[in-house]
Design a protein around this motif. Sequence first.
Motif, PDB file in Angstrom:
ATOM      1  N   LYS A   1      12.316  -1.031  -1.951  1.00  8.24           N
ATOM      2  CA  LYS A   1      11.253  -0.681  -2.632  1.00  8.24           C
ATOM      3  C   LYS A   1      11.244   0.860  -2.991  1.00  8.24           C
ATOM      4  O   LYS A   1      10.255   1.228  -3.876  1.00  8.24           O
ATOM      5  N   GLY A   2      12.060   1.666  -2.532  1.00  9.55           N
ATOM      6  CA  GLY A   2      12.297   3.142  -2.601  1.00  9.55           C
ATOM      7  C   GLY A   2      11.419   4.063  -1.554  1.00  9.55           C
ATOM      8  O   GLY A   2      11.041   5.109  -1.728  1.00  9.55           O
ATOM      9  N   ILE A   3      10.980   3.237  -0.651  1.00 13.83           N
ATOM     10  CA  ILE A   3      10.388   4.084   0.549  1.00 13.83           C
ATOM     11  C   ILE A   3      11.214   4.468   1.610  1.00 13.83           C
ATOM     12  O   ILE A   3      11.936   3.769   2.165  1.00 13.83           O
ATOM     13  N   GLU A   4      11.042   5.782   1.896  1.00 18.13           N
ATOM     14  CA  GLU A   4      12.097   6.530   2.922  1.00 18.13           C
ATOM     15  C   GLU A   4      11.689   5.911   4.186  1.00 18.13           C
ATOM     16  O   GLU A   4      10.423   5.716   4.599  1.00 18.13           O
ATOM     17  N   ILE A   5      12.873   5.672   5.018  1.00 18.12           N
ATOM     18  CA  ILE A   5      12.534   5.561   6.575  1.00 18.12           C
ATOM     19  C   ILE A   5      12.756   6.843   7.329  1.00 18.12           C
ATOM     20  O   ILE A   5      14.388   7.276   7.391  1.00 18.12           O
ATOM     21  N   ALA A   6      12.278   7.382   8.077  1.00 22.06           N
ATOM     22  CA  ALA A   6      12.866   8.589   8.954  1.00 22.06           C
ATOM     23  C   ALA A   6      12.460   8.323  10.393  1.00 22.06           C
ATOM     24  O   ALA A   6      11.462   7.645  10.682  1.00 22.06           O
ATOM     25  N   PHE A   7      13.277   8.969  11.278  1.00 20.62           N
ATOM     26  CA  PHE A   7      12.916   8.454  12.894  1.00 20.62           C
ATOM     27  C   PHE A   7      12.833  10.126  13.502  1.00 20.62           C
ATOM     28  O   PHE A   7      13.378  10.967  13.212  1.00 20.62           O
ATOM     29  N   ILE A   8      11.878   9.675  14.487  1.00 20.83           N
ATOM     30  CA  ILE A   8      11.732  11.071  15.347  1.00 20.83           C
ATOM     31  C   ILE A   8      11.677  10.448  16.827  1.00 20.83           C
ATOM     32  O   ILE A   8      11.888   8.938  16.944  1.00 20.83           O
TER      33      ILE A   8
ATOM     34  N   PHE B   1       0.808  -1.497   0.046  1.00 20.82           N
ATOM     35  CA  PHE B   1       0.095   0.174  -0.099  1.00 20.82           C
ATOM     36  C   PHE B   1       0.881   1.107  -0.060  1.00 20.82           C
ATOM     37  O   PHE B   1       0.326   2.149   0.119  1.00 20.82           O
ATOM     38  N   LEU B   2       2.235   1.027  -0.175  1.00 21.49           N
ATOM     39  CA  LEU B   2       3.029   2.166  -0.001  1.00 21.49           C
ATOM     40  C   LEU B   2       3.713   2.313  -1.291  1.00 21.49           C
ATOM     41  O   LEU B   2       3.955   1.286  -2.011  1.00 21.49           O
ATOM     42  N   HIS B   3       4.127   3.627  -1.848  1.00 25.97           N
ATOM     43  CA  HIS B   3       4.675   3.852  -2.863  1.00 25.97           C
ATOM     44  C   HIS B   3       6.205   4.375  -2.827  1.00 25.97           C
ATOM     45  O   HIS B   3       6.588   5.048  -1.851  1.00 25.97           O
ATOM     46  N   PRO B   4       7.091   3.875  -3.744  1.00 28.73           N
ATOM     47  CA  PRO B   4       8.335   4.572  -3.867  1.00 28.73           C
ATOM     48  C   PRO B   4       8.341   5.982  -3.790  1.00 28.73           C
ATOM     49  O   PRO B   4       7.258   6.704  -4.560  1.00 28.73           O
ATOM     50  N   GLY B   5       9.020   6.729  -2.865  1.00 24.62           N
ATOM     51  CA  GLY B   5       8.841   7.933  -2.714  1.00 24.62           C
ATOM     52  C   GLY B   5       8.202   8.547  -1.490  1.00 24.62           C
ATOM     53  O   GLY B   5       8.124   9.457  -0.976  1.00 24.62           O
ATOM     54  N   ASP B   6       7.336   7.563  -0.846  1.00 25.91           N
ATOM     55  CA  ASP B   6       6.779   7.663   0.401  1.00 25.91           C
ATOM     56  C   ASP B   6       7.614   7.892   1.542  1.00 25.91           C
ATOM     57  O   ASP B   6       8.733   7.010   1.261  1.00 25.91           O
ATOM     58  N   CYS B   7       7.253   8.102   2.772  1.00 30.51           N
ATOM     59  CA  CYS B   7       7.899   8.137   3.746  1.00 30.51           C
ATOM     60  C   CYS B   7       7.402   7.612   5.145  1.00 30.51           C
ATOM     61  O   CYS B   7       6.251   8.140   5.374  1.00 30.51           O
TER      62      CYS B   7
END
Length: 342
Positions: free
Chosen positions: A195-202, A49-55
């Motif tokens: 898949k090109g999905i960004e992973i960010a942390f807070i 359900f996630l696309h490349p470029g999503d985060c």
Amino acid sequence: MRIEDFDFDLPEELIAQTPLKDRSSSRLMVLHRQEQRVAHHHFYEMIDFLHPGDCLVLNDTKVLPARLYGIKEDTGAKVEVLLLNQIEHDDWEVLVKPAKKLKVGTKVTFGHGQLTATCVDTMEHGGRVLRFDYDGIFYEVLDALGEMPLPPYIKEQLDEADRYQTVYAKEKGSAAAPTAGLHFTEELLDKLKKKGIEIAFITLHVGLGTFRPVNVENITEHEMHAEFYQMTEETAETLNRVKAKGGRIISVGTTSTRTLETVARDTGGTFEARNGWTDIFIYPSYQFQAIDGLITNFHLPKSTLIMLVSALAGRDFILEAYQTAVKEKYRFFSFGDAMLIL
């Protein structure tokens, strides 16, 4: 809005008592907001359900073994202490049972004197401020004496303490796990990246603000307890880049959501490196500025958490989804199943 507007019937047997052996094999209810449609999947299918470029934005807080059992030096009475927030140095905001018996000046000893504390202040919500005294490093002493602070609705003993930590937990400071993240495995995170999905942390250190019950009839009168958050320069740059390119920001958990919305609110809809305390309360009519979707667990009736997801997906749609979850016997709360709102 009234507190009763967020109530629903939940059979006690649906409250998950133990985590599944495979984190990512939990069920996943997908809520498509535009079509007002619900679909049933497993968590490992969330990648579809996630696309490349999503985060995906994950909360990397680490749960402390924050529950301590001590003895009052003056009477020998037993007390239970739950660490909430480190105020400064060795002063901690805590919850105490029984709280009424712990007055300012009272001393408590833990682990045959390995750790001692003096009550130095009281808090408005009934908590206390304890000043700890010890030899060595506080977190090492805490590791030796403390217990993992499982929620009170979990009656089963946890065999592996790490199952109440996310696989990416890093920053020590929480009194509870950001439970939406418990479904992720290292393998699933690797697949998402490929898949090109960004992973960010807070970071948001989960404390009383997340779980404090709503005790007012009109929910707008409820006051959230402040929790510490932090967003790094790297994460801010990633989120701004994703937004600029038309990608979606999918928040993992209500704690990540509250952090992202706090920063966006304070910066006019963009992201920048910041840290501080947030008491943001999100309920229906709130206009989201930061997130496009949310991964979360199934929450308690009448809680601020179900109010937050109702703000995103609509109260009626959420309550219908929860009724479906009960009918389909989804597992609820910390060790339960997940929901993806898009």
